[in-house]
Design an enzyme around this catalytic site. Structure first.
Site, short mmCIF file in Angstrom:
data_model
loop_
_atom_site.label_atom_id
_atom_site.label_comp_id
_atom_site.label_asym_id
_atom_site.label_seq_id
_atom_site.Cartn_x
_atom_site.Cartn_y
_atom_site.Cartn_z
CG ASP A 148 -1.55 7.89 0.46
OD1 ASP A 148 -0.60 8.69 0.43
OD2 ASP A 148 -2.37 7.77 -0.47
CG ASP B 231 -1.63 1.26 1.47
OD1 ASP B 231 -2.36 1.69 0.58
OD2 ASP B 231 -1.45 1.86 2.56
#
Length: 227
Positions: free
Chosen positions: A13, A11
């Site tokens: 953020d 991922d």
């Protein structure tokens, strides 16, 4: 006999970069665009990782679809302005140890790296360019082309892109959406504690790590077991 290929999907953020300052500021601009008061910071960060077209109906369920579209555009414009003003390295700094871990993994021939993010293609491209990560991620899955997390589409496409099976794939993320996506795709989910969801929301993670050195050792242990 050569070692099997491994796919490590990150991922972005809250996992690779800490962009919460710009996210909250852009959210404030989105709420202002429809003349609504900004929600508390914790409520805003709780939905980071979902696609924008999913986020605003959650945060403002009583507004019409046209207002949600207006908020999406306002958010995108504000985020771009903030990033252009401060620069990527300042507005979305890498977490301590992230770059070194990426470089170490990238140097292993049988390890392939990918990302699965709620960012747009444009947003991810700017981030990669700003941190000098060109060529690091062999597969890049963005919100433009997939249903929002936790739908497994991003992981399934990433595995198809590089030809790696589920048992040799790991998803690393900071939110429950990442871990639910990993579970739905049948891959090993590793949660990180430094992001936007508390540890108690990462209950579908197979493991949770507290820093990037812990992530590296966890990957090494998992791969030695599965080898």
């Amino acid at each position: 006999m050569s070692a099997p290929l491994k796919l490590v999907i990150f991922d972005v953020d809250g996992t690779l970069v800490d962009s919460q300052g710009d996210i909250v500021a852009a959210m404030a601009a989105a709420f202002a665009s429809v003349d609504r008061p900004m929600l508390p910071r914790k409520d805003v960060l709780s939905v980071v990782g979902l696609s924008l077209d999913v986020i605003f109906p959650i945060l403002q369920p009583n507004l019409p679809a046209s207002a949600h579209r207006q908020m999406v555009e306002a958010y995108k414009n504000a985020y771009m302005e903030l990033r252009a003003k401060a620069g990527v390295a300042q507005s979305s700094p890498l977490y301590p140890g992230a770059l070194e871990t990426l470089q170490a993994l990238h140097a292993v021939p049988e390890v392939l790296l990918g990302v699965a993010t709620g960012k747009s293609r444009r947003g991810l491209d700017k981030l990669i360019e700003g941190h000098g990560l060109e060529g690091m991620f062999l597969t890049q899955q963005v919100a433009d082309h997939h249903p929002s997390k936790p739908h497994p589409s991003m992981i399934l496409q990433a595995m198809a892109d590089v030809g790696v099976a589920a048992q040799d794939t790991v998803m690393i993320g900071d939110t429950s959406f990442d871990m639910e996506m990993a579970a739905a795709a049948g891959v090993h989910g590793i949660g990180v504690s430094w992001g936007y969801h508390d540890r108690d929301r990462l209950h579908q993670a197979k493991q949770i790590v507290d820093d990037y050195s812990g992530l590296q050792s966890t990957l090494d242990k998992n791969w030695s077991v599965s080898a």
